[in-house]
Design a protein around this motif. Structure first.
Motif, short mmCIF file in Angstrom:
data_model
loop_
_atom_site.label_atom_id
_atom_site.label_comp_id
_atom_site.label_asym_id
_atom_site.label_seq_id
_atom_site.Cartn_x
_atom_site.Cartn_y
_atom_site.Cartn_z
N ILE A 95 121.56 62.93 128.23
CA ILE A 95 121.56 62.58 126.81
C ILE A 95 122.58 63.41 126.05
O ILE A 95 123.36 62.89 125.24
N GLU A 96 122.60 64.71 126.34
CA GLU A 96 123.57 65.59 125.66
C GLU A 96 125.00 65.19 125.98
O GLU A 96 125.84 65.07 125.07
N PHE A 97 125.30 64.96 127.25
CA PHE A 97 126.66 64.61 127.66
C PHE A 97 127.04 63.22 127.17
O PHE A 97 128.18 62.99 126.75
N GLU A 98 126.09 62.29 127.22
CA GLU A 98 126.38 60.93 126.78
C GLU A 98 126.70 60.90 125.29
O GLU A 98 127.62 60.21 124.84
N GLN A 99 125.96 61.67 124.52
CA GLN A 99 126.21 61.69 123.07
C GLN A 99 127.54 62.37 122.76
O GLN A 99 128.29 61.88 121.90
N ARG A 100 127.84 63.46 123.44
CA ARG A 100 129.14 64.10 123.23
C ARG A 100 130.28 63.16 123.59
O ARG A 100 131.28 63.07 122.87
N ALA A 101 130.10 62.45 124.68
CA ALA A 101 131.17 61.57 125.16
C ALA A 101 131.38 60.38 124.24
O ALA A 101 132.52 59.99 123.96
N GLU A 195 123.91 45.21 122.31
CA GLU A 195 124.77 44.68 121.24
C GLU A 195 124.83 45.64 120.07
O GLU A 195 125.89 45.84 119.46
N ALA A 196 123.70 46.27 119.74
CA ALA A 196 123.69 47.24 118.65
C ALA A 196 124.57 48.44 118.97
O ALA A 196 125.30 48.94 118.10
N GLU A 208 125.38 56.90 114.72
CA GLU A 208 124.47 55.80 115.00
C GLU A 208 124.54 55.40 116.47
O GLU A 208 123.50 55.20 117.12
N ALA A 209 125.74 55.29 117.02
CA ALA A 209 125.89 54.93 118.43
C ALA A 209 125.25 55.99 119.33
O ALA A 209 124.59 55.66 120.32
N ALA A 210 125.45 57.27 118.98
CA ALA A 210 124.88 58.35 119.78
C ALA A 210 123.36 58.30 119.76
O ALA A 210 122.70 58.52 120.78
N GLU A 211 122.78 58.00 118.60
CA GLU A 211 121.32 57.92 118.50
C GLU A 211 120.77 56.71 119.26
O GLU A 211 119.71 56.80 119.90
N LEU A 212 121.47 55.60 119.22
CA LEU A 212 121.05 54.43 119.97
C LEU A 212 121.06 54.70 121.47
O LEU A 212 120.16 54.26 122.20
N LEU A 213 122.08 55.41 121.94
CA LEU A 213 122.13 55.77 123.35
C LEU A 213 120.98 56.72 123.71
O LEU A 213 120.36 56.58 124.78
N ARG A 214 120.70 57.67 122.82
CA ARG A 214 119.58 58.58 123.08
C ARG A 214 118.27 57.81 123.20
O ARG A 214 117.47 58.05 124.12
N LYS A 215 118.04 56.87 122.28
CA LYS A 215 116.80 56.10 122.31
C LYS A 215 116.68 55.27 123.59
O LYS A 215 115.60 55.16 124.17
N GLN A 216 117.81 54.70 124.02
CA GLN A 216 117.76 53.88 125.24
C GLN A 216 117.44 54.74 126.46
O GLN A 216 116.64 54.36 127.31
#
Length: 237
Positions: A95-101, A195-196, A208-216
């Motif tokens: 989650i940390e790396f995905e959001q940074r990326a 899609e979101a 917003e994109a980072a938070e959506l990835l975290r939630k998924q």
């Protein structure tokens, strides 16, 4: 043809075979063909992949270096075990790396990046928009396209080390997700979520994109924990 020329032509072919075996073995571990903790016997692997021991040792050595298999002292190799503690460790780092990326990718992404996001989403949505039965029948195709979409989202982050480490963690998380997939009820498709994420990324709405990835990713963790007792078993003796 000289012996030297023949050797040069054979070398790329050998590399291709090794990479193909590595990819197949990794895919089989990820989707649970070889269960967590299971011994990987050379005779069985040779028959399954139709290659020599040297090629298998090379593939297994690489998988050991990235934590997918473990060396079993004096007994060869085993598939790495799974556990709730490992799941939480892997997921928190991913989650940390995905959001940074994704934040960096959105900041640095150019037209080519946008096109890659659009194209990979389009291919993924072509399956996700289909009826449940068809989605299930094309599950392996979905897995590959899902990976392509998520990679496209972060591909412009500008750090090869971030992409490398994120890729390792993605594979480990994928193993948990695919293992639980076999036991949990099939739910609705994930088209709206993807899609979101796509829309937020293309609109350059990084947080917003980072938070959506975290939630998924957290949704995946919650589902794995819910169904973990059905697949986390002690290693074979």
């Amino acid at each position: 043809m000289s012996a030297t020329a023949a050797s040069k032509r054979a070398a790329p072919a050998a590399v291709l075979i090794s990479q193909t075996v590595l990819n197949r073995l990794l895919a089989d571990i990820l989707d649970g063909r070889y269960a967590p903790g299971a011994r990987l016997r050379f005779a069985e692997l040779q028959a399954a992949y139709e290659v020599g021991i040297g090629t298998l040792r090379e593939a297994l050595s690489h998988l050991a270096s990235v934590g997918m298999v473990e060396v079993d002292a004096n007994r060869g190799y085993r598939v790495a075990p799974v556990s709730e503690a490992d799941l939480l460790d892997v997921s928190s780092l991913l989650i940390e790396f995905e959001q940074r990326a994704i934040l960096s990718s959105i900041e640095n992404g150019d037209k080519a990046w946008e096109e890659a996001v659009v194209v990979t989403f389009h291919r993924l949505s072509a399956i996700e928009s289909r009826p449940r039965a068809e989605r299930a029948a094309r599950f392996k195709e979905w897995v590959a396209l899902h990976r392509d979409f998520h990679h496209a989202l972060v591909s412009a982050c500008g750090s090869r080390w971030l992409l490398h480490m994120r890729g390792l963690l993605y594979d480990h998380m994928e193993r948990y997700r695919l293992l639980s997939q076999r036991h949990r009820p099939q739910g609705p498709g994930r088209l709206a979520e993807h899609e979101a994420i796509k829309q937020a990324a293309l609109a350059r709405r990084g947080p917003e994109a980072a938070e959506l990835l975290r939630k998924q990713l957290q949704w995946t963790v919650d589902n794995v924990r819910l169904y973990a007792p059905q697949f986390i078993q002690p290693p074979e003796t």
